[in-house]
Design a protein around this motif. Sequence first.
Motif, PDB file in Angstrom:
ATOM      1  N   SER A   1     -22.935 -20.730-100.626  1.00 31.64           N
ATOM      2  CA  SER A   1     -22.879 -21.672-101.754  1.00 31.64           C
ATOM      3  C   SER A   1     -23.960 -22.742-101.702  1.00 31.64           C
ATOM      4  O   SER A   1     -24.238 -23.378-102.727  1.00 31.64           O
TER       5      SER A   1
ATOM      6  N   SER B   1     -16.552 -21.089-108.583  1.00 32.68           N
ATOM      7  CA  SER B   1     -16.401 -22.458-108.096  1.00 32.68           C
ATOM      8  C   SER B   1     -14.942 -22.880-108.080  1.00 32.68           C
ATOM      9  O   SER B   1     -14.470 -23.531-107.143  1.00 32.68           O
TER      10      SER B   1
ATOM     11  N   LEU C   1     -22.244 -17.219-105.181  1.00 36.12           N
ATOM     12  CA  LEU C   1     -20.898 -17.783-105.300  1.00 36.12           C
ATOM     13  C   LEU C   1     -19.822 -16.698-105.215  1.00 36.12           C
ATOM     14  O   LEU C   1     -18.717 -16.952-104.729  1.00 36.12           O
TER      15      LEU C   1
ATOM     16  N   THR D   1     -18.528 -26.815-101.778  1.00 36.31           N
ATOM     17  CA  THR D   1     -17.841 -26.321-102.973  1.00 36.31           C
ATOM     18  C   THR D   1     -18.029 -27.268-104.153  1.00 36.31           C
ATOM     19  O   THR D   1     -18.361 -26.839-105.270  1.00 36.31           O
TER      20      THR D   1
ATOM     21  N   THR E   1     -20.175 -26.581-107.596  1.00 34.10           N
ATOM     22  CA  THR E   1     -19.513 -26.732-108.894  1.00 34.10           C
ATOM     23  C   THR E   1     -20.335 -27.609-109.823  1.00 34.10           C
ATOM     24  O   THR E   1     -20.526 -27.285-111.007  1.00 34.10           O
TER      25      THR E   1
END
Length: 367
Positions: free
Chosen positions: A108, A137, A283, A325, A329
């Motif tokens: 990520s 996400s 992702l 994370t 996002t």
Amino acid sequence: MSSLLREIRHTPLLWLLIFVPAVLIAARIVPAAHTLLFVLAVVAIVPLAALLSHATEAISEKTGDAVGGLLNATLGNLTELIIAVTALHAGEYMLVKASIAGAIVTNSLFMLGASFLLGGLRYHVQEYNRAGGRMHSALLLMATIALLAPAAVSELDLARGEVMTQNFSLALAILLIVAYGLSLLFSLKTHKELFASEDRGQAEEAKWPINLAIGTLFVVTVLVALVSEIFVESVQHAAATLGMSPAFVGFIIVALVGAAAEMAVAFSAARKNRLDMSVSIALGSASQIALFVAPVLVLLSYVVGPKPMDLQFWPGAVTMVMIATVTATFVTNSGRSAWFIGALLLFIYAVFAMTLYMVPPGSHGSV
């Protein structure tokens, strides 16, 4: 077989397959040369991971979207899974947990960031479908919350805390697998039109006959298992010699090696202005690790491990996964990217790597 040989001749990464027999022979001749075996095993796993990726894509193309998606979910991170199972059997739970957290963060931050950077150096601004990024996400955020939850149980008295943590982790593992299954149903069946651009991008790679792909998958899986056993046996001694903690090896080395093949495809797609594919690989692989590989390892620990493994990570790992994370996002929410966004993601990853190398977690957080 000619297709496989042609693939090897035209793919420089696969030339590293020469290191596979080299590490197997070295393990027989000089079993005490742990640092040499560690380096050879790391190099040998990279082309094997690439072959696994090619074979999986070929089978997925022949079996159609639904079965192919399930196959990719199961085998997309097979290299990391085999290494982790081998480490489970050896009782190296710190290495296992570090590899899980490291794979999520590496995919990520490092893979996504490098894709943005490489694509951005060639194109001023790149656009991609936000649907895939948003779904992965969201899955990652849910999985990270699940990783945070066992920390609350750890505060209980020692007599009941360990048992409750294991039972809680088992329940969470089942919950995560169910969530991942529903995500496959959503993206491959009920709302597959939202992810059409990703499917177009991934369909070009695989051109092998189905029999060759299945045979390659079987042989390479066996070879990865053999090399992984050598890797796990040598990692402790080699890490001490090279000044690396098991957490650093799992979080950085194993994660980078296991994702080498996926990175090659993601970087190439970004340079071709096909960022849908790069975001989906980065992702998508991270969410596979969080919601499929990690809970499967918890279940397997009851069978192959010296004792059941829980999902209680050391605080630094959970913090890094959460930051990665949330960052992923934010940066994928707009559906646009430029090279500087990729550079920022790589800087965050470098901070994590430096922290783990210079300030490794204490042994109290290893199990």
